[in-house]
Design a protein around this motif. Structure first.
Motif, short mmCIF file in Angstrom:
data_model
loop_
_atom_site.label_atom_id
_atom_site.label_comp_id
_atom_site.label_asym_id
_atom_site.label_seq_id
_atom_site.Cartn_x
_atom_site.Cartn_y
_atom_site.Cartn_z
N GLN A 190 0.82 -1.21 0.00
CA GLN A 190 0.00 0.00 0.00
C GLN A 190 0.86 1.26 0.00
O GLN A 190 0.54 2.24 -0.67
CB GLN A 190 -0.93 0.00 1.21
N ILE A 191 1.94 1.23 0.77
CA ILE A 191 2.83 2.39 0.80
C ILE A 191 3.46 2.62 -0.57
O ILE A 191 3.49 3.75 -1.08
CB ILE A 191 3.92 2.19 1.87
N MET A 192 3.94 1.55 -1.18
CA MET A 192 4.59 1.69 -2.48
C MET A 192 3.60 2.11 -3.57
O MET A 192 3.95 2.84 -4.50
CB MET A 192 5.27 0.38 -2.87
N SER A 193 2.35 1.67 -3.44
CA SER A 193 1.35 2.05 -4.43
C SER A 193 1.11 3.56 -4.41
O SER A 193 0.80 4.16 -5.45
CB SER A 193 0.04 1.29 -4.20
N ARG A 194 1.22 4.17 -3.24
CA ARG A 194 1.05 5.62 -3.15
C ARG A 194 2.21 6.38 -3.79
O ARG A 194 2.10 7.57 -4.06
CB ARG A 194 0.90 6.03 -1.68
N LEU A 195 3.30 5.66 -4.03
CA LEU A 195 4.45 6.26 -4.70
C LEU A 195 4.42 5.99 -6.20
O LEU A 195 5.38 6.31 -6.91
CB LEU A 195 5.75 5.72 -4.11
N GLY A 196 3.33 5.38 -6.66
CA GLY A 196 3.18 5.15 -8.09
C GLY A 196 3.48 3.74 -8.55
O GLY A 196 3.40 3.44 -9.75
N VAL A 197 3.83 2.84 -7.63
CA VAL A 197 4.16 1.46 -7.99
C VAL A 197 2.88 0.67 -8.26
O VAL A 197 1.88 0.83 -7.54
CB VAL A 197 4.97 0.79 -6.86
N LYS A 198 2.91 -0.15 -9.28
CA LYS A 198 1.80 -1.07 -9.54
C LYS A 198 2.08 -2.35 -8.77
O LYS A 198 2.90 -3.17 -9.19
CB LYS A 198 1.69 -1.34 -11.04
N VAL A 199 1.41 -2.50 -7.66
CA VAL A 199 1.71 -3.58 -6.72
C VAL A 199 0.98 -4.86 -7.13
O VAL A 199 -0.18 -4.83 -7.53
CB VAL A 199 1.31 -3.17 -5.29
N MET A 200 1.68 -5.99 -7.01
CA MET A 200 1.10 -7.30 -7.29
C MET A 200 1.38 -8.24 -6.12
O MET A 200 2.43 -8.13 -5.48
CB MET A 200 1.69 -7.90 -8.57
N THR A 201 0.46 -9.14 -5.85
CA THR A 201 0.67 -10.18 -4.85
C THR A 201 0.66 -11.52 -5.55
O THR A 201 -0.37 -11.96 -6.07
CB THR A 201 -0.42 -10.15 -3.77
N ILE A 202 1.82 -12.17 -5.62
CA ILE A 202 1.91 -13.48 -6.24
C ILE A 202 2.68 -14.40 -5.31
O ILE A 202 3.47 -13.96 -4.48
CB ILE A 202 2.59 -13.43 -7.63
N ALA A 203 2.44 -15.69 -5.43
CA ALA A 203 3.08 -16.68 -4.57
C ALA A 203 4.57 -16.77 -4.86
O ALA A 203 5.04 -16.44 -5.97
CB ALA A 203 2.44 -18.04 -4.77
#
Length: 248
Positions: A190-203
Motif C-alpha cells: 500500500q505504501i509503495m502504491s502511493r508512490l506510483g508502484v503497480k503492486v502485485m501479490t503473487i506466490a
C-alpha cells in the motif's frame, strides 16, 4: 456458651474452608499411550526449495511428533498441493485442511489487522515483535482477530527484517518508481502504491516465472538466503530456456 468463642471458632472454620478450596491440586499424570492418535495435514505457502521457510516448518512438525511420542503427527505440504499458496488461510478457515503456515499479510484484504501478524513497514524488528506478542498481549489481540475467521493462530518462525527489494533497473529517485510493477503484498504494498508502484501479490514459486516472462519489474521476498535461492533458480531457468531455443 460464650459469644466470643463462637465467633472465634466460626472464623477459623471459614478460613480453613477457603484455604482448602484454594489448595493447588496436582493433575493426574496420563500415559502418552492413553492419548488419541492424531494426524493433521499442513498446507503451506512455500515451495520445498525455500529452505528457511519449508525446512523450518518440517523441524516444527518433527518436534511436535517427538514431544507426543508420535501420537500427534503434522505433515507439511508445499504450496499448491492442498490449496493454492495464497489461499491456505481460507482453507483452514473453511475447515478443508487442519492447519497451515503462511504470512497473514497474504489475507490483508480480509482485514487490515492481519498485517500485524507479520512485521510492518518501519515497524518492529524480530525481538521487538516477540516481546509484543508474548509480553505485550499481542498474541491475545491476534486470537481475537483470528476468531473472526474460525482460526486459532500461533507464531511459528520469524525471518527478521526483510529487504527493500530487487529491481530490474536502478532506482535513484521517487519518480523512478512510477508504474514499476512490483511483487509486494500487505501494508508495504500500500505504501509503495502511493508512490506510483503497480503492486502485485503473487506466490513465492511464481516469482521466477514472472521475472522470466517480464510481467514484473521488481520483487520483495524474505531475506538474503532465500533471495539467493531465487537467483539460482532464475539462472537455471534462463539456461533451460536457452537450451529450448537452441533445440528449436
Amino acid at each position: 456458651m460464650k459469644r466470643r468463642n463462637i465467633l472465634k471458632y466460626t472464623t477459623i472454620a471459614a478460613v480453613g474452608s477457603s484455604l482448602n478450596a484454594c489448595r493447588k491440586k496436582t493433575p493426574p499424570i496420563l500415559s502418552t499411550q492413553t492419548q488419541p492418535i492424531i494426524n493433521w495435514r499442513m498446507a503451506t505457502s512455500w515451495d520445498r526449495y525455500f529452505e528457511i521457510l519449508f525446512e523450518g516448518i518440517e523441524t516444527l512438525c518433527r518436534s511436535v511428533s517427538t514431544m507426543t511420542e508420535g501420537r500427534f503427527t503434522i505433515t507439511p505440504y508445499p504450496g499448491g498441493d492442498l490449496a493454492p499458496p495464497l489461499e491456505v488461510f481460507d482453507a483452514v478457515s473453511a475447515g478443508t485442511v487442519e492447519c497451515c503456515h503462511t504470512n497473514t499479510f497474504y489475507s490483508f484484504e480480509k482485514s487490515p489487522a492481519l498485517a500485524f501478524g507479520t512485521t510492518l513497514p518501519f515497524g518492529l524488528n524480530a525481538q521487538q515483535q516477540n516481546a509484543w506478542l508474548y509480553q505485550g498481549k499481542g498474541l491475545d489481540a491476534w486470537q481475537k482477530i483470528f476468531s473472526e475467521f474460525n482460526i486459532i493462530g500461533f507464531p511459528a518462525g520469524n525471518s527478521g527484517t526483510q529487504m527493500g527489494g530487487w529491481f530490474r533497473r536502478e532506482i535513484n529517485t521517487v519518480a523512478d518508481l512510477k508504474n514499476l510493477r512490483m511483487r509486494l503484498p500487505g501494508l508495504g504494498g500500500q505504501i509503495m502504491s502511493r508512490l506510483g508502484v503497480k503492486v502485485m501479490t503473487i506466490a513465492g514459486q511464481d516469482i521466477v516465472p514472472a521475472l522470466l516472462e517480464g510481467s514484473i519489474d521488481a520483487v520483495e521476498w524474505i531475506g538474503l538466503y532465500d533471495d539467493a535461492t531465487f537467483r539460482d533458480v532464475y539462472t537455471q531457468w534462463q539456461a533451460f530456456r536457452h537450451q529450448i531455443f537452441e533445440w528449436n
